[in-house]
Design a protein around this motif. Sequence first.
Motif, mmCIF file in Angstrom:
data_model
loop_
_atom_site.group_PDB
_atom_site.id
_atom_site.type_symbol
_atom_site.label_atom_id
_atom_site.label_comp_id
_atom_site.label_asym_id
_atom_site.label_seq_id
_atom_site.Cartn_x
_atom_site.Cartn_y
_atom_site.Cartn_z
ATOM 1 N N GLU A 25 -13.360 16.659 -0.372
ATOM 2 C CA GLU A 25 -12.951 15.889 -1.555
ATOM 3 C C GLU A 25 -13.987 14.825 -1.919
ATOM 4 O O GLU A 25 -14.241 13.896 -1.178
ATOM 5 N N LEU A 26 -14.566 14.992 -3.105
ATOM 6 C CA LEU A 26 -15.550 14.020 -3.593
ATOM 7 C C LEU A 26 -14.890 13.064 -4.580
ATOM 8 O O LEU A 26 -15.242 11.886 -4.646
ATOM 9 N N ILE A 27 -13.949 13.587 -5.360
ATOM 10 C CA ILE A 27 -13.291 12.796 -6.400
ATOM 11 C C ILE A 27 -11.790 13.037 -6.343
ATOM 12 O O ILE A 27 -11.350 14.159 -6.088
ATOM 13 N N GLY A 28 -11.031 11.982 -6.589
ATOM 14 C CA GLY A 28 -9.587 12.129 -6.795
ATOM 15 C C GLY A 28 -9.230 11.385 -8.067
ATOM 16 O O GLY A 28 -9.682 10.257 -8.264
ATOM 17 N N GLU B 208 -2.597 2.980 -3.669
ATOM 18 C CA GLU B 208 -2.306 4.344 -3.225
ATOM 19 C C GLU B 208 -0.963 4.435 -2.497
ATOM 20 O O GLU B 208 -0.520 5.506 -2.118
ATOM 21 N N GLY C 152 -15.900 8.686 -4.344
ATOM 22 C CA GLY C 152 -16.343 7.987 -3.137
ATOM 23 C C GLY C 152 -17.863 8.009 -3.071
ATOM 24 O O GLY C 152 -18.458 9.075 -2.945
ATOM 25 N N ARG D 190 -2.592 9.197 -16.199
ATOM 26 C CA ARG D 190 -1.635 8.193 -15.723
ATOM 27 C C ARG D 190 -0.293 8.357 -16.436
ATOM 28 O O ARG D 190 -0.259 8.776 -17.599
ATOM 29 N N GLN E 94 -8.264 0.702 -9.238
ATOM 30 C CA GLN E 94 -7.693 1.403 -10.393
ATOM 31 C C GLN E 94 -6.671 0.603 -11.192
ATOM 32 O O GLN E 94 -6.770 0.507 -12.420
ATOM 33 N N SER F 101 -8.223 0.298 -3.808
ATOM 34 C CA SER F 101 -8.703 0.936 -5.041
ATOM 35 C C SER F 101 -8.644 -0.085 -6.163
ATOM 36 O O SER F 101 -7.708 -0.875 -6.235
ATOM 37 N N ARG G 164 -9.823 0.686 3.688
ATOM 38 C CA ARG G 164 -8.637 1.441 4.113
ATOM 39 C C ARG G 164 -8.463 1.309 5.619
ATOM 40 O O ARG G 164 -9.356 1.676 6.387
ATOM 41 N N GLU H 283 -14.757 3.916 -10.206
ATOM 42 C CA GLU H 283 -13.499 4.298 -10.839
ATOM 43 C C GLU H 283 -13.525 4.051 -12.346
ATOM 44 O O GLU H 283 -13.304 2.938 -12.801
ATOM 45 N N ALA I 200 -14.478 6.249 6.142
ATOM 46 C CA ALA I 200 -14.930 4.939 6.598
ATOM 47 C C ALA I 200 -13.844 3.932 6.245
ATOM 48 O O ALA I 200 -13.053 4.164 5.325
HETATM 49 O O1 4AD Z 1 -8.292 10.000 -3.658
HETATM 50 P P1 4AD Z 1 -8.347 8.502 -3.560
HETATM 51 O O2 4AD Z 1 -7.525 7.854 -2.523
HETATM 52 O O3 4AD Z 1 -7.964 7.994 -5.026
HETATM 53 C C1 4AD Z 1 -7.800 6.691 -5.415
HETATM 54 O O4 4AD Z 1 -7.971 5.729 -4.727
HETATM 55 C C2 4AD Z 1 -7.478 6.561 -6.883
HETATM 56 N N1 4AD Z 1 -6.901 5.231 -7.101
HETATM 57 C C3 4AD Z 1 -8.734 6.783 -7.690
HETATM 58 C C4 4AD Z 1 -8.527 6.661 -9.170
HETATM 59 O O5 4AD Z 1 -7.873 7.523 -9.749
HETATM 60 N N2 4AD Z 1 -9.062 5.632 -9.783
HETATM 61 O O6 4AD Z 1 -9.852 8.048 -3.357
HETATM 62 C C5 4AD Z 1 -10.857 8.427 -4.279
HETATM 63 C C6 4AD Z 1 -12.093 8.934 -3.560
HETATM 64 C C7 4AD Z 1 -11.871 10.176 -2.720
HETATM 65 O O7 4AD Z 1 -11.936 11.337 -3.507
HETATM 66 C C8 4AD Z 1 -13.007 10.083 -1.723
HETATM 67 O O8 4AD Z 1 -14.217 10.539 -2.289
HETATM 68 C C9 4AD Z 1 -13.138 8.591 -1.503
HETATM 69 O O9 4AD Z 1 -12.548 7.956 -2.622
HETATM 70 N N3 4AD Z 1 -12.452 8.149 -0.278
HETATM 71 C C10 4AD Z 1 -13.088 7.782 0.850
HETATM 72 N N4 4AD Z 1 -14.392 7.735 1.152
HETATM 73 C C11 4AD Z 1 -14.717 7.313 2.382
HETATM 74 N N5 4AD Z 1 -13.829 6.913 3.311
HETATM 75 C C12 4AD Z 1 -12.505 6.947 3.051
HETATM 76 N N6 4AD Z 1 -11.628 6.520 3.967
HETATM 77 C C13 4AD Z 1 -12.082 7.396 1.767
HETATM 78 N N7 4AD Z 1 -10.885 7.536 1.169
HETATM 79 C C14 4AD Z 1 -11.128 7.990 -0.072
#
Ligand code: 4AD
Length: 461
Positions: free
Chosen positions: A384-387, A166, A432, A391, A208, A206, A229, A246, A239
């Motif tokens: 935010e549930l999904i990101g 990220e 997440g 690519r 990914q 991640s 993180r 993913e 958390a």
């Molecule tokens: O949006 P994020 O940072 O996306 C990625 O890491 C991409 N590499 C994903 C991908 O495209 N394969 O994180 C994805 C999801 C978020 O939408 C959230 O649900 C969760 O991970 N998330 C967390 N959950 C709990 N604690 C945290 N600190 C989180 N940070 C992200």
Amino acid sequence: MKRSEIKAVLETGKAGDPVTVAGWIKSVRESKSVGFIHLNDGSTFDSIQILVPEGFAGRERILKQITGASLAVTGTLIPSQGKGQALELEPSSIEVLGECDPSSPVQKAGTSFEFLRGVAHMRPRTNTFGAVFRVRAEMSFAVHEFFRNRGFVMCHSPILTTSDCEGAGAMFQVSTLDPEKPPRGADGKIDFSRDFFGEKCGLTVSGQLEAEILAMSLSKVYTFGPTFRAELSTTPRHASEFWMIEPEAAFADLKDDMSLAEDFVKHLIAHAFKNCARDLQFFDERVEKGLRAKLEAVASAEFGVIDYTEAIAILEKSGRKWDHPISWGKDLQTEHERYLTEEYAKKPVFVINYPRSFKPFYMYCNDDRKTVACMDLLVPRVGELIGGSQREHRLDKLLERMKETGIDPVANSWYADLRRYGTVPHAGFGLGFERLLMYVTGIENIRDVQLCPRVPGNAKF
Ligand code: 4AD
Ligand code: MG
């Protein structure tokens, strides 16, 4: 020990069946010289009722036991005279396996979630946490079921990695250098070439980038693993260690990605209804009123889609006073996300095409050159549930983005190679897992859907 699970006894037992069960006492009471014990083994929400009549061998010691003591009970199932259960257990023998000291921190019902976090080793004994961890296990199974049914190949991406996916610099560093006397180069900086892996390494944020490796040969893959993180956020949604699912699919664009995400969330909810009915009933009654109606509505609704640019206009026109003023080019904060899903769309909504300026290097650059083909799925209460994103599969554009965002093209040449040798459009997302559990159970704090939460200042247990 030969015993039956209480779930099986309650669901399929018949009057007259001989059974042995074992578990922990939920409650003990005496009424008209009959003792009643409720025993639970965690296999299901409900407990089995055991009668202890007058004159039963060892009765006095048995009825002195308190919530939390463990018993093994052999006897016969009989039709229950009382309300609340069809069958109960008439014992022929009761063995006290372990007494419970009255100092047990989960003696009383109604202790706060906050208090229970301090005794995370005991809280699974409570009704709420027992239900949380059963639902967590079921949801985990549903994740694999969904992807397997669709031909996605599970992959284990590494936990230890040198890539900061990220690019937010939120990696926990892993080192075996002596923290008192690390080797230093001529410039005085720590010399990581002498560290265990010969370079700076950390815990993955991640899976990914490594999942993309496998997607470029097996087409459809997914990872489901722990991610870390090192952000100093102490919100109820963050958390330091959490699990992420993913998927990564070749020959897919942003639209395909969103459609997969929507089907996935709906599958998970449907699975919860089918397999966690008793626990959901409890969450609906005791944690979030109306939870099941809300989830049912989600399962049948079509998720909304809002372009980032449109979202900004909606927020500007809302007449709200924002704690974080918003305008085009700024990232959405929780208050904006919640407004869009809870008040504007009133259902889960994808926000797509964010400005490239604050998004990671791997996202596909749109033709306007200002935005990237990405999506966040926002859901009521959780945000935010999904990101995810399509690519950047075009080598020249990827290299340009790496340069722009300060990603080392040499260290990450392997990632560019995936474009150099037979590139294809592809897309994926991260869900997440704990945020999903918060959504499905109504639990408001991420620390209450993890066995041993890791957050800034706390890695106890
Ligand atoms: O949006 P994020 O940072 O996306 C990625 O890491 C991409 N590499 C994903 C991908 O495209 N394969 O994180 C994805 C999801 C978020 O939408 C959230 O649900 C969760 O991970 N998330 C967390 N959950 C709990 N604690 C945290 N600190 C989180 N940070 C992200
Ligand atoms: Mg995100």
